[in-house]
Design a protein around this motif. Sequence first.
Motif, PDB file in Angstrom:
ATOM      1  N   GLN A  39       0.844  -1.194   0.000  1.00 32.37           N
ATOM      2  CA  GLN A  39       0.000   0.000   0.000  1.00 32.37           C
ATOM      3  C   GLN A  39       0.874   1.237   0.000  1.00 32.37           C
ATOM      4  O   GLN A  39       1.667   1.444   0.926  1.00 32.37           O
ATOM      5  CB  GLN A  39      -0.939   0.018   1.201  1.00 32.37           C
ATOM      6  CG  GLN A  39      -1.955   1.156   1.154  1.00 32.37           C
ATOM      7  CD  GLN A  39      -3.053   1.006   2.180  1.00 32.37           C
ATOM      8  OE1 GLN A  39      -2.900   0.308   3.184  1.00 32.37           O
ATOM      9  NE2 GLN A  39      -4.186   1.636   1.923  1.00 32.37           N
ATOM     10  N   GLU A  44      -4.951   2.321  -2.787  1.00 32.95           N
ATOM     11  CA  GLU A  44      -5.530   1.156  -2.142  1.00 32.95           C
ATOM     12  C   GLU A  44      -4.475   0.057  -1.982  1.00 32.95           C
ATOM     13  O   GLU A  44      -3.517  -0.026  -2.745  1.00 32.95           O
ATOM     14  CB  GLU A  44      -6.702   0.621  -2.971  1.00 32.95           C
ATOM     15  CG  GLU A  44      -7.883   1.571  -3.039  1.00 32.95           C
ATOM     16  CD  GLU A  44      -9.074   0.951  -3.744  1.00 32.95           C
ATOM     17  OE1 GLU A  44     -10.131   1.594  -3.780  1.00 32.95           O
ATOM     18  OE2 GLU A  44      -8.945  -0.182  -4.245  1.00 32.95           O
ATOM     19  N   GLU A  46      -2.968  -3.429  -2.492  1.00 40.33           N
ATOM     20  CA  GLU A  46      -3.086  -4.399  -3.569  1.00 40.33           C
ATOM     21  C   GLU A  46      -2.227  -5.619  -3.268  1.00 40.33           C
ATOM     22  O   GLU A  46      -1.191  -5.520  -2.621  1.00 40.33           O
ATOM     23  CB  GLU A  46      -2.658  -3.790  -4.913  1.00 40.33           C
ATOM     24  CG  GLU A  46      -1.192  -3.465  -5.029  1.00 40.33           C
ATOM     25  CD  GLU A  46      -0.761  -3.105  -6.440  1.00 40.33           C
ATOM     26  OE1 GLU A  46      -1.528  -3.341  -7.411  1.00 40.33           O
ATOM     27  OE2 GLU A  46       0.371  -2.601  -6.585  1.00 40.33           O
ATOM     28  N   VAL A  61       0.451  -9.893  -9.519  1.00 35.20           N
ATOM     29  CA  VAL A  61      -0.182  -8.783 -10.220  1.00 35.20           C
ATOM     30  C   VAL A  61       0.675  -8.474 -11.444  1.00 35.20           C
ATOM     31  O   VAL A  61       1.898  -8.680 -11.427  1.00 35.20           O
ATOM     32  CB  VAL A  61      -0.315  -7.560  -9.287  1.00 35.20           C
ATOM     33  CG1 VAL A  61       1.041  -6.960  -8.972  1.00 35.20           C
ATOM     34  CG2 VAL A  61      -1.252  -6.526  -9.875  1.00 35.20           C
ATOM     35  N   SER A 110      -6.082 -12.749  -4.427  1.00 32.42           N
ATOM     36  CA  SER A 110      -5.672 -11.347  -4.482  1.00 32.42           C
ATOM     37  C   SER A 110      -6.567 -10.438  -3.649  1.00 32.42           C
ATOM     38  O   SER A 110      -6.339  -9.235  -3.582  1.00 32.42           O
ATOM     39  CB  SER A 110      -5.661 -10.861  -5.931  1.00 32.42           C
ATOM     40  OG  SER A 110      -6.976 -10.858  -6.458  1.00 32.42           O
TER      41      SER A 110
END
Length: 128
Positions: A39, A44, A46, A61, A110
């Motif tokens: 973060q 936000e 992730e 990601v 996730s």
Amino acid sequence: QVQLVESGGGLVQAGGSLRLSCAASGRTFSSYAMGWFRQAPGKERECVAAIRRNGVTTSYVDSVKGRFTISRDKAKMTVYLHMNSLKSEDPAAYYCAASSNVYLTGSDYSRQDRYDYWGPGTQVTVSS
């Protein structure tokens, strides 16, 4: 229950590498799926990487694919995040998380609301 403590954060030059560690306590470490989240200020949280209980299946990601590697050492009860080719968009507080949910599939890994336990975080800073 499991307690998590991250370490290994710090200041690194762009293009450099860091290895984050997440030490777990508790006797059922292997029964948890593990994830690394980050973060940055104003953004936000992730999930950057997750690893299944089998210690083999991983997910990332898109922004870190090919640069970051998640792994776990059952004997040491530790999860690692190897970060290479660090970029200006990587600085953040990095958190380790554990999920006891045995029904996680696909994109569940996730989602931060799928994780039960969190470490306090470790800061990563990248200088240009």
